[in-house]
Write a protein that holds these residues in place. Sequence first.
Motif, PDB file in Angstrom:
ATOM      1  N   VAL A  40       1.050  12.856  -5.413  1.00  0.00           N
ATOM      2  CA  VAL A  40       0.147  11.698  -5.384  1.00  0.00           C
ATOM      3  C   VAL A  40       0.463  10.819  -4.179  1.00  0.00           C
ATOM      4  CG1 VAL A  40      -0.507   9.568  -6.578  1.00  0.00           C
ATOM      5  CG2 VAL A  40      -0.288  11.700  -7.860  1.00  0.00           C
TER       6      VAL A  40
ATOM      7  N   GLN B 107      -1.989  10.066  -0.966  1.00  0.00           N
ATOM      8  CA  GLN B 107      -2.410   8.704  -0.630  1.00  0.00           C
ATOM      9  C   GLN B 107      -2.020   8.349   0.804  1.00  0.00           C
ATOM     10  OE1 GLN B 107      -0.537   6.590  -3.868  1.00  0.00           O
ATOM     11  NE2 GLN B 107      -2.321   6.802  -5.211  1.00  0.00           N
TER      12      GLN B 107
ATOM     13  N   CYS C 119      -6.855  11.504 -12.668  1.00  0.00           N
ATOM     14  CA  CYS C 119      -7.412  12.741 -12.128  1.00  0.00           C
ATOM     15  C   CYS C 119      -8.935  12.652 -12.029  1.00  0.00           C
ATOM     16  CB  CYS C 119      -6.999  13.913 -13.015  1.00  0.00           C
ATOM     17  SG  CYS C 119      -7.628  15.511 -12.443  1.00  0.00           S
TER      18      CYS C 119
ATOM     19  N   ARG D 274       4.395  13.490  -8.828  1.00  0.00           N
ATOM     20  CA  ARG D 274       4.343  12.107  -8.336  1.00  0.00           C
ATOM     21  C   ARG D 274       4.452  12.074  -6.812  1.00  0.00           C
ATOM     22  NH1 ARG D 274       4.030   7.935 -11.257  1.00  0.00           N
ATOM     23  NH2 ARG D 274       4.791   9.015 -13.106  1.00  0.00           N
TER      24      ARG D 274
ATOM     25  N   GLY E 254      -2.244  15.928  -8.105  1.00  0.00           N
ATOM     26  CA  GLY E 254      -1.012  15.245  -8.495  1.00  0.00           C
ATOM     27  C   GLY E 254      -1.156  14.537  -9.828  1.00  0.00           C
ATOM     28  N   TRP E 255      -2.278  13.829 -10.002  1.00  0.00           N
ATOM     29  CA  TRP E 255      -2.505  13.132 -11.283  1.00  0.00           C
ATOM     30  C   TRP E 255      -2.583  14.136 -12.436  1.00  0.00           C
ATOM     31  CZ3 TRP E 255      -1.042   8.528 -11.060  1.00  0.00           C
ATOM     32  CH2 TRP E 255      -1.390   7.650 -10.038  1.00  0.00           C
TER      33      TRP E 255
ATOM     34  N   ARG F 112       2.780  19.443  -5.402  1.00  0.00           N
ATOM     35  CA  ARG F 112       2.165  19.800  -6.684  1.00  0.00           C
ATOM     36  C   ARG F 112       2.629  21.165  -7.164  1.00  0.00           C
ATOM     37  NH1 ARG F 112      -3.562  22.428  -7.543  1.00  0.00           N
ATOM     38  NH2 ARG F 112      -2.136  24.133  -7.010  1.00  0.00           N
TER      39      ARG F 112
ATOM     40  N   GLU G  20      -4.934  14.351  -4.283  1.00  0.00           N
ATOM     41  CA  GLU G  20      -4.446  13.306  -5.185  1.00  0.00           C
ATOM     42  C   GLU G  20      -4.756  13.657  -6.633  1.00  0.00           C
ATOM     43  OE1 GLU G  20      -5.169   8.573  -6.191  1.00  0.00           O
ATOM     44  OE2 GLU G  20      -5.799   9.348  -4.226  1.00  0.00           O
TER      45      GLU G  20
END
Length: 481
Positions: free
Chosen positions: A302, A306, A341, A299, A331-332, A293, A328
Amino acid sequence: MASSTVNAAHASRPDRPARPNLVFQQLRGARSPAEFAALVRRAAREIGERVSCDARYIGRVEAGEIRCPNYAYERVFLHMFPGRTLVDLGFTPRSAVRGRAARPPAAESGGGVEPYDTQDPQDPQDPYDTHHHDHEESDVLRRAFMTGSGATVAAASLAPLGLAPAASAAAIPHARRTVRRAGAGEASALEEAVRRIRLLDDRHGADGLYRRAAAPLRAAYALLDAGATRQVTADRLHAGAGELAISVGWLAHDSGRFEDARSHYAEALATARVTGDEALEAHAFCNMAFLARDAGRPREAVRAAQAAQRAARPLGSPRLMSLLALREAGGWAGLADRFGCEQALGRAQALFERGPSDADPEWMSFYGEAELAGLEAQCWSALGDWDRAARQARRAARLQDPHFTRNTALYTAELADDLARGGRPDEAAAAGLTVLGLLDQVQSSRIQTMLAGTARVLLPHRRASGVAEFLERHASAPRMA
């Protein structure tokens, strides 16, 4: 390559003594190496010198590895033992060590140099520079393993941060009597190294620690190479080495050395995969998500978050899953995906509210309400929602334990930036001044970068209350090298 270089250097210096400095051992007497090192530091202060003496250094002197100290240490030792020369203290004459006539002490700077005989005393490099001592470190470890003391010397090498037991450093001169493999003591020293680094980072930031932490990390992997007396100890060593790699990676990350951080995190992930350690794997992926990030690869952030959640699910820690959901969410936010997000933030909040559990990893001690609010503030900031970001950043700063100065400064810097970008320059300047007041206790490139961004945003608002003062103090504040 290092081996041939070191061996060639030794071949050109056949006068290197092969026995320990028994005189120095006798002078230490019944004191432990750590106690004697404290006396050396006190004597240095008495005459205005600055030396970083620790138990490891005393051990190296007594082992005969430091044939002649640098000029700063020479002055300290001669002050401690009036009327004696370096030779009287068991050292080799400087002219014999250097291969040339000794220069007068006035010609040397000495004070800021690590006192190892392989370093030129006029070279003011950081004493824990990982490149500067590569040959020396590898040679020390190589000779230690040849004498059957790899685990002991590796544990003693944790000492640059004061992390090794004094007994380990003291044992170096008696290497032939030590065990060949690492035991519970070395595993405990490694685990304590990880704890100490995290505590120092929480309080003071990463920049002053990163280079110093490289030697303990090398020592950790040397312990793995040495092997362990029992499988349970081997498991502890692998977990400890992986956690230390993550901690050193974080120090690199927070001080802006992203490629170094990526390498350390990958090393930790590889260690986790080799041993099937799901907890270590989750931690490595967690930090890789945060790094991605910050490095502008949302991406990847994310995906890493995950993956961390998949590894962590069997561990049964809601708080860990909450933190990974926040990774996560970050990242969104970087992808400008507000829906993704908000979904991740909702999961993070719900999981956090389940409370702590016995399954929570030790490294998550930093993750409380303040960190939850601070990470949420970063998400809203990335989405351009400055009011929400400022609200959460203010809450984070208010909730943070004041003992952890680095995080207080971080959350307040986030607040200053959000206020500045949200059109509230006077409040932003006040928050920025608070951060500047903490920089004598904190060394973090991340915080300095945030303040620099805030200063740029505030430049057109010099006439607002407090802004000119903030800009002037920011411009005059010292910068990290």
